[in-house]
Design a protein around this motif. Structure first.
Motif, PDB file in Angstrom:
ATOM      1  N   TRP A 177       0.837  -1.218  -0.026  1.00  0.00           N
ATOM      2  CA  TRP A 177      -0.385  -0.338  -0.054  1.00  0.00           C
ATOM      3  C   TRP A 177       0.877   1.390  -0.434  1.00  0.00           C
ATOM      4  O   TRP A 177       1.158   2.172  -0.591  1.00  0.00           O
ATOM      5  N   ARG A 178       1.778   1.483   1.008  1.00  0.00           N
ATOM      6  CA  ARG A 178       2.593   2.291   0.784  1.00  0.00           C
ATOM      7  C   ARG A 178       3.609   2.326  -0.443  1.00  0.00           C
ATOM      8  O   ARG A 178       3.804   4.230  -0.439  1.00  0.00           O
ATOM      9  N   ALA A 179       4.004   1.342  -0.759  1.00  0.00           N
ATOM     10  CA  ALA A 179       3.831   1.808  -2.566  1.00  0.00           C
ATOM     11  C   ALA A 179       4.035   2.612  -3.114  1.00  0.00           C
ATOM     12  O   ALA A 179       4.635   3.309  -4.192  1.00  0.00           O
ATOM     13  N   LEU A 180       1.937   1.846  -3.208  1.00  0.00           N
ATOM     14  CA  LEU A 180       2.126   2.726  -3.984  1.00  0.00           C
ATOM     15  C   LEU A 180       0.924   3.701  -4.079  1.00  0.00           C
ATOM     16  O   LEU A 180       0.446   4.561  -5.181  1.00  0.00           O
ATOM     17  N   SER A 181       1.439   4.696  -2.851  1.00  0.00           N
ATOM     18  CA  SER A 181       0.084   5.707  -2.351  1.00  0.00           C
ATOM     19  C   SER A 181       0.797   6.720  -3.005  1.00  0.00           C
ATOM     20  O   SER A 181       2.320   6.591  -2.985  1.00  0.00           O
TER      21      SER A 181
END
Lengths: 330, 330
Positions: free
Chosen positions: A273-277
């Motif tokens: 999620w963080r990488a795609l945020s």
């Protein structure tokens, strides 16, 4: 014609990869007469499939319409649990409302509700969500996680990861996530996710994950109010995307993320999620349902309960559970 | 006969405190003919009310049956919001299920569902809850708090406080609370509370607070499996308790606690929960739905999200959100 027979016939055509399949082979595989084979081919044609027939060669599939019927979604679906049972409607008020109704009646985990059109589609915070026929995906999945309600927002984050990754898989477009679960391309909204649940205070009865994706929508099909802030796969250049293939990719990614979540690997989901945020590390403004500013600051992190941690200009960190995030002009 | 007219007639009798009310006075107050007054008195008698009639004196109420009909509950109800709309059934599967159905159809906050008997009453953790006719209270209240789901367990604690205080008000018995929301007397369960909700991930759509109280139950009316662990007001010596009066007391206390919660005074509710608790400071064992031991230790505190903090023998503190607590033999 049963939908099962349609699925089987489509599976045979898919295996032939555009080549000929003899009437005899079809007859044998489906366990029906040659006349019944001909009737099933006719039925496919009625649905919009282009099937060529030739003496001594048999049949071959020239073109498939872009449908999200159970037959199209089942053919080649690689999941083990999600989408094994499909409830399809050409038009429905809201796939989430239908899925909740079926879940209350005991529908199993993994039930997939699909509709070509929603006449009363819903978004987060009581908003509406448009699903014109033929141009979008409206899908809702019933889950029955053994989770306390305060951890259910994890499913929302997992769903956003699943959709963003599925869009990347299917189109190569650089889809990103705006907290909590809008999937965007180039700052424009491609997909909305509405997760609803019924629960006792200490355990979830069921969760319905509703996913709406703008696939073929043209700008003039969009609500004028959202034309600048919304987009579709077609507008981003992926105009050939088949909806059924994207539904399959979303289901597969969702099943993987959900399995991670249930198996105690939520940190792995959160990392993705963080990488795609597109939200973290940016100056943001959070608005409440009433349009009032809840907090302004820098979006620093998302925690294990799904809350956005925003550090205001005074250095204080706010845990935000609800609201609409917009990037703040620097 | 309308229920409103019944309520009005009962209110007149209540105001007379057992004294005579002239037919003319009733006729004037209700705006109906003397014949209609007589018919309404007859209707009351049919419901079990003992009404004496005498020439030139009028009518007087000698005795009221122990009903939890809307007429009985409305007469003298002091709340502002809860219980202003009442849905009564002589028998129902589960008052919570009916309340949820009505809430989905748009029932207002405060709707009260009452039943004299439940044929499929539900408890926490998928258990059943018995409500034999005439001997218990089965009530469910619809609330629409502006809360994120992770704070909804506060309503469960508030409901436990409300019931324990109402029982103390109405009977003088020393009711206490076992985490999270069993109301007990002398270690035996008097009341169960089942709180259910429908929600999006970041906001509650509605909460249904279901409250079951054993009022007149005799030991032989109880499930043999629970005879040692359950009790009723009658068994504890308060055999004259009128059910409608207790419903009124619970609604009033629940409204007060709910108002506190919405107005940011939850710490005040929590203080009262702690004061009524029979769990805090005691050695406990927590079992999960599956009967497995989740944790053993000393119940030290309840936090603002409703979790029980249990310190195990190694000194580690566990936050418990779900489960069944039993006191551990020292």
């Amino acid at each position: 014609m049963t939908t099962r027979a349609t699925s089987d016939l489509l599976t045979l055509f898919a295996a032939a990869e555009g080549g000929w399949v003899s009437g005899e082979a079809i007859s044998r595989s489906l366990g029906v007469s040659r006349t019944a084979v001909w009737k099933q081919v006719e039925a496919l044609r009625t649905l919009g499939y282009l099937v060529e027939a030739a003496p001594r060669k048999g049949y071959r599939l020239i073109a498939r319409p872009d449908l999200i019927t159970p037959e199209e979604v089942r053919t080649g679906l690689a999941t083990r649990r999600l989408g094994q049972v499909i409830e399809y409607r050409p038009a429905v008020g809201s796939t989430n409302d239908l899925a909740k109704e079926l879940a209350r009646q005991g529908a199993p985990e993994g039930l997939l509700v699909l509709a070509d059109q929603q006449t009363a589609g819903k978004g987060r915070m009581g908003r509406s969500w448009a699903t014109p026929p033929g141009a979008a995906i409206a899908m809702s999945v019933v889950l029955r996680p053994d989770l306390p309600p305060y951890l259910a927002p994890r499913i929302t984050l997992a769903a956003a990861v699943a959709v963003a990754e599925a869009v990347r898989d299917a189109t190569g477009l650089a889809a990103g996530i705006k907290w909590p679960n809008d999937v965007q391309i180039g700052g424009r909204k491609l997909c909305g996710i509405l997760t609803e649940m019924e629960a006792e205070m200490d355990r979830v009865a069921f969760v319905v994950v509703g996913i709406g994706v703008n696939v073929g929508l043209r700008r003039e099909q969009m609500d004028p109010a959202f034309r600048d802030s919304a987009t579709s796969l077609a507008l981003e250049g992926a105009s050939g995307t088949r909806r059924a293939a994207l539904v399959q990719a979303i289901l597969l990614r969702l099943e993987q993320a959900y399995d991670d979540l249930l198996a105690g690997r939520f940190p792995h989901v959160l990392d993705r999620w963080r990488a795609l945020s597109v939200t973290l590390g940016r100056p943001v403004r959070v608005l409440g349902v009433d349009g009032q500013v809840v907090v302004e600051g820098v979006a620093e992190q998302v925690d294990e309960e799904g809350a956005l941690l925003v550090r205001d200009d005074g250095g204080r960190v706010h845990r935000v559970f609800s609201g609409e995030v917009s990037l703040r002009p620097a």
